[in-house]
Design an enzyme around this catalytic site. Structure first.
Site, PDB file in Angstrom:
ATOM      1  N   TYR A 139       2.951   4.702   0.774  1.00 51.38           N
ATOM      2  CA  TYR A 139       3.634   5.245   1.955  1.00 51.38           C
ATOM      3  C   TYR A 139       2.647   6.097   2.748  1.00 51.38           C
ATOM      4  O   TYR A 139       1.851   6.838   2.165  1.00 51.38           O
ATOM      5  CB  TYR A 139       4.827   6.107   1.537  1.00 51.38           C
ATOM      6  CG  TYR A 139       5.951   5.345   0.870  1.00 51.38           C
ATOM      7  CD1 TYR A 139       6.607   4.311   1.532  1.00 51.38           C
ATOM      8  CD2 TYR A 139       6.377   5.689  -0.412  1.00 51.38           C
ATOM      9  CE1 TYR A 139       7.658   3.627   0.925  1.00 51.38           C
ATOM     10  CE2 TYR A 139       7.432   5.022  -1.026  1.00 51.38           C
ATOM     11  CZ  TYR A 139       8.068   3.986  -0.354  1.00 51.38           C
ATOM     12  OH  TYR A 139       9.099   3.322  -0.941  1.00 51.38           O
ATOM     13  N   ASP A 185       0.844  -1.197   0.000  1.00 53.12           N
ATOM     14  CA  ASP A 185       0.000   0.000   0.000  1.00 53.12           C
ATOM     15  C   ASP A 185       0.878   1.246   0.000  1.00 53.12           C
ATOM     16  O   ASP A 185       2.096   1.151   0.170  1.00 53.12           O
ATOM     17  CB  ASP A 185      -1.016  -0.014   1.153  1.00 53.12           C
ATOM     18  CG  ASP A 185      -0.413   0.087   2.542  1.00 53.12           C
ATOM     19  OD1 ASP A 185       0.804  -0.154   2.691  1.00 53.12           O
ATOM     20  OD2 ASP A 185      -1.151   0.418   3.485  1.00 53.12           O
ATOM     21  N   HIS A 201      11.282  -9.464   0.268  1.00 47.71           N
ATOM     22  CA  HIS A 201      10.963  -8.033   0.203  1.00 47.71           C
ATOM     23  C   HIS A 201      12.233  -7.216   0.449  1.00 47.71           C
ATOM     24  O   HIS A 201      13.105  -7.622   1.215  1.00 47.71           O
ATOM     25  CB  HIS A 201       9.916  -7.700   1.269  1.00 47.71           C
ATOM     26  CG  HIS A 201       9.251  -6.382   1.067  1.00 47.71           C
ATOM     27  ND1 HIS A 201       9.807  -5.201   1.493  1.00 47.71           N
ATOM     28  CD2 HIS A 201       8.074  -6.051   0.463  1.00 47.71           C
ATOM     29  CE1 HIS A 201       9.001  -4.200   1.166  1.00 47.71           C
ATOM     30  NE2 HIS A 201       7.945  -4.688   0.541  1.00 47.71           N
ATOM     31  N   PHE A 252       6.660   1.964  -4.206  1.00 45.33           N
ATOM     32  CA  PHE A 252       8.066   2.145  -3.825  1.00 45.33           C
ATOM     33  C   PHE A 252       8.614   3.535  -4.169  1.00 45.33           C
ATOM     34  O   PHE A 252       9.700   3.891  -3.747  1.00 45.33           O
ATOM     35  CB  PHE A 252       8.976   1.062  -4.433  1.00 45.33           C
ATOM     36  CG  PHE A 252       8.718  -0.306  -3.897  1.00 45.33           C
ATOM     37  CD1 PHE A 252       9.090  -0.642  -2.606  1.00 45.33           C
ATOM     38  CD2 PHE A 252       8.088  -1.277  -4.675  1.00 45.33           C
ATOM     39  CE1 PHE A 252       8.833  -1.910  -2.090  1.00 45.33           C
ATOM     40  CE2 PHE A 252       7.830  -2.550  -4.177  1.00 45.33           C
ATOM     41  CZ  PHE A 252       8.209  -2.854  -2.873  1.00 45.33           C
TER      42      PHE A 252
END
Length: 223
Positions: A68, A66, A188, A79
């Site tokens: 920031y 989701d 991740h 990202f």
């Protein structure tokens, strides 16, 4: 609700926009704003990933969880952060891997729109979030919508590279036809997991090797 979205996406997703679950999303956000909640990204950037990467030009999908949830960070591309915002830890690690993989100089800015304009679809599973509350909009209908988006990419395109970092992203493999597409899986890039195999995954060079093998122009990852 009239969704302001790039025309090739509008055609692919036209039936989705009519669904009751989708109609409920703006209603939910409107109520939260009336309660003086801060929602990220700004309304004009909620569909930024779609508007910057037309369906017709999509080559690569990178899936995030989701947006920031810090002030001024989210810009509708997973990202990615706006220019002038300090780099979040996961993005720092993505840049470290790019440096190791293809020799890219680590940039000072974290805006990834240059990738998106080349066909890298930077999709978050939820397109909005409440300030300071990660995953706060994960159950308001966005997941149903973005699952459908992933399925439509899988069904209607071929030779797309799906980059799935972390358990959450990898759960979406069931939506993708592995015979038609390339799936790259890894940990991740978060500081909690990057050292367990994200560093050294070489997903950026592997993406370009696959695209070239399919006669598709590679991505210039340098920012």
């Amino acid at each position: 609700m009239e969704v302001k979205i790039e025309s090739s996406w509008k055609e692919v997703l036209k039936n989705e926009f009519k669904q009751s679950y989708f109609q409920n999303i703006p209603q939910h956000i409107k109520i939260e704003k009336e309660q003086k909640k801060e929602i990220y990204p700004p309304g004009s950037q909620i569909f930024n990933a779609f508007n910057t990467t037309p369906f017709s030009k999509l080559k690569v999908v990178i899936l995030g969880q989701d947006p920031y949830h810090g002030q001024g960070q989210a810009n509708g591309l997973c990202f990615s952060v706006n220019n002038g915002i300090s780099l979040p830890p996961s993005l720092v690690n993505i840049f470290k891997e790019l440096n190791d993989d293809i020799g890219m100089q680590i940039p000072k800015q974290g805006n990834l729109s240059a990738w998106a304009k080349q066909g890298v679809f930077l999709l978050n599973a939820s397109l909005t979030v409440r300030a300071g509350e990660p995953m706060s909009h994960s159950k308001i209908g966005w997941a149903t919508f973005t699952d459908s988006v992933i399925q439509k990419i899988s069904t209607n395109k071929k030779n797309v590279v799906f980059i799935l970092w972390g358990k959450f992203a990898q759960e979406k493999i069931v939506l993708i036809d592995e015979k038609k597409h390339c799936i790259l899986k890894g940990p991740h890039p978060s500081p909690l997991s990057a050292h367990t195999g994200f560093f050294g995954c070489k997903h950026f060079s592997k993406t370009n090797e696959y695209l070239i093998s399919c006669g598709i122009d590679p991505i210039n990852w340098h920012l």
